[in-house]
Design an enzyme around this catalytic site. Sequence first.
Site, short mmCIF file in Angstrom:
data_model
loop_
_atom_site.label_atom_id
_atom_site.label_comp_id
_atom_site.label_asym_id
_atom_site.label_seq_id
_atom_site.Cartn_x
_atom_site.Cartn_y
_atom_site.Cartn_z
N GLN A 283 0.82 -1.21 0.00
CA GLN A 283 0.00 0.00 0.00
C GLN A 283 0.86 1.25 0.00
O GLN A 283 1.55 1.54 0.97
CB GLN A 283 -0.89 0.00 1.25
N GLY A 284 0.81 2.01 -1.07
CA GLY A 284 1.63 3.22 -1.18
C GLY A 284 0.80 4.49 -1.05
O GLY A 284 0.48 5.13 -2.05
N TYR A 285 0.46 4.82 0.17
CA TYR A 285 -0.27 6.07 0.44
C TYR A 285 0.66 7.12 1.06
O TYR A 285 0.86 8.19 0.51
CB TYR A 285 -1.44 5.84 1.42
N GLU B 243 -11.32 -1.50 7.79
CA GLU B 243 -10.04 -1.60 8.49
C GLU B 243 -10.18 -1.23 9.96
O GLU B 243 -9.56 -1.81 10.82
CB GLU B 243 -9.02 -0.66 7.81
C1 LIG Z 1 4.17 0.04 11.41
C2 LIG Z 1 3.62 0.98 10.38
C3 LIG Z 1 3.21 0.50 9.17
C4 LIG Z 1 2.72 1.36 8.18
N1 LIG Z 1 2.37 0.85 6.95
C5 LIG Z 1 1.97 1.70 5.97
C6 LIG Z 1 1.70 1.22 4.65
O1 LIG Z 1 1.82 0.02 4.37
N2 LIG Z 1 1.35 2.09 3.69
C7 LIG Z 1 1.19 3.43 3.96
O2 LIG Z 1 0.84 4.18 3.05
N3 LIG Z 1 1.44 3.94 5.19
C8 LIG Z 1 1.83 3.10 6.22
N4 LIG Z 1 2.11 3.59 7.47
C9 LIG Z 1 2.06 5.04 7.69
C10 LIG Z 1 0.93 5.52 8.58
O3 LIG Z 1 -0.27 5.54 7.88
C11 LIG Z 1 1.33 6.92 9.09
O4 LIG Z 1 2.38 6.72 10.00
C12 LIG Z 1 0.23 7.66 9.80
O5 LIG Z 1 -0.74 8.06 8.88
C13 LIG Z 1 0.73 8.89 10.55
O6 LIG Z 1 1.52 9.72 9.74
P1 LIG Z 1 2.97 10.17 10.18
O7 LIG Z 1 3.71 8.99 10.62
O8 LIG Z 1 3.55 10.99 9.11
O9 LIG Z 1 2.73 11.08 11.48
P2 LIG Z 1 2.26 12.61 11.50
O10 LIG Z 1 1.05 12.74 10.71
O11 LIG Z 1 3.42 13.48 11.22
O12 LIG Z 1 1.85 12.73 13.04
C14 LIG Z 1 2.78 12.98 14.09
C15 LIG Z 1 1.96 13.15 15.37
O13 LIG Z 1 1.09 14.27 15.22
C16 LIG Z 1 -0.24 13.88 15.48
N5 LIG Z 1 -1.17 14.69 14.70
C17 LIG Z 1 -1.15 14.90 13.37
N6 LIG Z 1 -2.19 15.66 13.01
C18 LIG Z 1 -2.89 15.91 14.14
C19 LIG Z 1 -4.09 16.65 14.43
N7 LIG Z 1 -4.76 17.27 13.47
N8 LIG Z 1 -4.52 16.69 15.71
C20 LIG Z 1 -3.83 16.07 16.71
N9 LIG Z 1 -2.70 15.38 16.48
C21 LIG Z 1 -2.25 15.30 15.22
C22 LIG Z 1 -0.28 12.42 15.11
O14 LIG Z 1 -1.37 11.76 15.71
C23 LIG Z 1 1.06 11.95 15.63
O15 LIG Z 1 0.98 11.71 17.01
C24 LIG Z 1 2.60 2.74 8.46
C25 LIG Z 1 2.99 3.22 9.71
C26 LIG Z 1 3.50 2.37 10.67
C27 LIG Z 1 3.92 2.93 12.01
#
Ligand SMILES: Cc1cc2nc3c(=O)[nH]c(=O)nc-3n(C[C@H](O)[C@H](O)[C@H](O)COP(=O)(O)OP(=O)(O)OC[C@H]3O[C@@H](n4cnc5c(N)ncnc54)[C@H](O)[C@@H]3O)c2cc1C
Lengths: 383, 389
Positions: free
Chosen positions: A123-125, A242
Amino acid sequence: MTDWNAMDDEDFRQDVRRFFEQKYPEQLRYPLQRLRWAEIKGWYLTLAEKGWLAPNWPVEYGGMGLSPAKFLIFLEEQERWGVARTPDMGMTMVGPLLIKHGTDEQKAYYLPRILRGEHIWCQGYSEPNAGSDLASLKTSAIIDGDEFVINGQKTWTTLAQDATHIFMLVRTDPQSRKKQEGISFLLVDCASPGITVRPIANIAGHEEFCEVFFDNVRVPKENIVGEINQGWSIAKAMLSFERITLGSPKQSQYALGRLELLAHQRGILEDPVFLDKFTALQLDVADLASAYARFADVVRRGEALGPDVSLLKIWATETYARISNLMVEAAGAAGAMGGKIDFGAAQIDVLGNFYYARPAPIYGGTNEIQRNIIAKNVLGLPS
Amino acid sequence: MNMNTMNESHVDRDDERRLLKDSVRAFVERTGGASRARALRRCSPGFDRSVWREFADLGWLAVTLPEAYGGLNLSLAEMAIIAEGLGGAVAPEPVIEAVSLAAGVLSHAGGPLAEAILPQVIAGTLIPALAWQESTGSYSPDAVATKVQTDSQGGLSLHGVKAFVPYAEASDGFVVSATDACGLVLFWVPASAAGVTLTHHRLATGASVGRVTFDHVPVTEDNRVASADTAARALGLAIEEATVLASAALVGLMSRVLDITVEYLKVRVQFGRPIGSFQALQHRAVDLYIQRELSNAALADAIKELSANGNSSSAHGAVSRAKARCSDAALLICREAVQMHGAIGFTDEYDLGLYLNRALVYSAWLGNSDHHRRRYATYWKDRAQGVAA
Ligand SMILES: Cc1cc2nc3c(=O)[nH]c(=O)nc-3n(C[C@H](O)[C@H](O)[C@H](O)COP(=O)(O)OP(=O)(O)OC[C@H]3O[C@@H](n4cnc5c(N)ncnc54)[C@H](O)[C@@H]3O)c2cc1C
Ligand SMILES: Cc1cc2nc3c(=O)[nH]c(=O)nc-3n(C[C@H](O)[C@H](O)[C@H](O)COP(=O)(O)OP(=O)(O)OC[C@H]3O[C@@H](n4cnc5c(N)ncnc54)[C@H](O)[C@@H]3O)c2cc1C
């Protein structure tokens, strides 16, 4: 061909249970990490041979055609036995998506290859600057003749190093009024020239997610799913199921059992201080199971899940994290030892549980975002 | 600053401590902070012996040891500054484990073995370890199953298994607790002695913790460090001091993690604004900050109490209060830091994991928060009974 849906729920449950208990490799039960393709391939092919790889797909596409109610039973039994997730993005995401939005050619080409274990999807999101704010994604796809040309980067892509294909969200209209409106959904062969995959080790030392780079990657125009610039609504529609699977109580129930064993071995199970903490978690898990059952009923009736399902994901992942924290505490002096620790009659991977519990409140929409959803869409609080 | 000249200088104590703090910070910056721990974590013995010699040159291995052995005879407060500073960089050298705990026991016991060994510890040429806990993991210094036996010719031998010995693989010798007919005894056993064998287990940090088997190891009266009350007092005091220093290391690491996290909240942008502008995260950062400040306050009390009142129950209460608070606060701050970073916080490449793993190790070591709350409760109950009587 068996009509599973005509079976009594309990008979169906027993059939599924028996199959898992007889066929699933014992040493792969309840793994504390995502299994790599080399480890899980055998089980994947066993399921494929049995015709059980895609329980939720309609029969005409090679699935089991399970009703939502039966599908839940299938998932519950899978979790009950600690059956690991296969690289299942093809079954859970791509299949249902193509069945709903794909062209006949796409269905005919991709679906059988997923069922044969020939195509493994990832999954490439997410992108480095598009995590919680996914709609701000920048990886671009520009039409050039009969092809899209993709440039950019995806990240946190789970098990991309084992995948043959990636489904992705790309920006096809950088000028759109709202950022959600310029996004399209593309299917991409990972063997295409210009794709580089770099695995990233996680805190536990496992390489489970990756960065994926796209440098002038050419993809046939017919690899788009749905209309151009309509990718966002397609992707969003795939999310709600999900949230209920991430809200399952099984991981917590299993961990609670390990904690009980650990406490028993260390002779603290009857200790009133420990017992109070343990019982509080037991009730947390029991109430989670009841709440889960209520949402499962909604699915069983074939109704759509509302935004309130986010509460399951929050409570399930945070309960599991609290259980893993108490495991570390209950292990005492051994609480910082890596790998399986010998507690007399039991071998328990304390840190494995602790690490495994960390990312669940992050992926699938962080728990902060889930709370925002409930605040706004359930409680009706102003933004 | 070279501390060997410190106790001769006329600057006042606060200035001295500020200088010491600066010199620890300068060392950490010069040597690359957490990246040094990253580079060393999968190697044996898990730390850098040339850095150990540098610590000796800086006088850091001599801080709390008496002048009679070539030490600086400074207080626990100075040692805590070093522990906190090194904790902030997750420095892997076993300063607390080898010097404050193992050499600390020898120093409190005194006698010819202290005279022979401590100058070598101060010079950085000998690394001792304390082998006191047994496989039950009990923290009670007198829950000892290891025995000193006397054979028919009057020869002595040491027999038993010691667990949770940090950095055992790098140690030149062990201070071993055991019992003989008269009660608790402490013996010095060189690592090379016949009948001593080691097995290792990896800790969360990658450092090793040893299980040391003493299989009828022949010892003589020359190996005896102390007996009975002297042994119990030396062992007890060194454990209290090391517990305070582990708390100081936890304060150092939690402060660094809080700084890293607050900085990240300022620079990471989602939804067109720094994520630190979201109140949900602001309040949590504030809660973590409060825990850090409480840890600092509890630590300062423990240093003061233990320095003033040694092996007293009021000192033990203060030590337990500090270790309980610092252990919980460090783990909470590290877990929350991961969550507030999102996926990047869960990667090995980012430094948070190094801190989280060290927090796991130091919070479990010498009693986790659960253990120390229980111990605090027993002192509190004793005191309450005293008041009632
Ligand atoms: C083990 C693992 C597997 C994954 N697998 C995939 C995958 O296969 N494909 C894929 O596409 N992605 C994948 N992801 C990515 C995942 O979807 C993202 O990590 C997630 O959406 C959060 O984005 P970020 O890590 O950039 O954190 P950020 O969005 O930068 O968030 C950092 C912190 O800020 C908080 N925050 C952000 N916005 C707000 C707000 N408006 N209000 C309050 N708090 C906020 C967040 O909750 C978090 O605590 C994976 C992540 C993990 C950890
Ligand atoms: C017993 C008592 C004694 C008091 N004594 C004094 C006094 O001596 N002098 C004085 O000046 N005032 C006094 N107050 C008033 C007190 O300062 C206010 O109650 C307080 O400032 C909250 O304002 P509010 O009651 O209008 O609630 P609101 O401001 O309407 O707040 C309601 C809720 O929303 C939360 N909230 C509000 N704004 C935010 C925000 N930006 N972010 C997050 N949450 C927010 C609040 O914490 C509260 O939970 C007293 C109040 C009480 C109950």
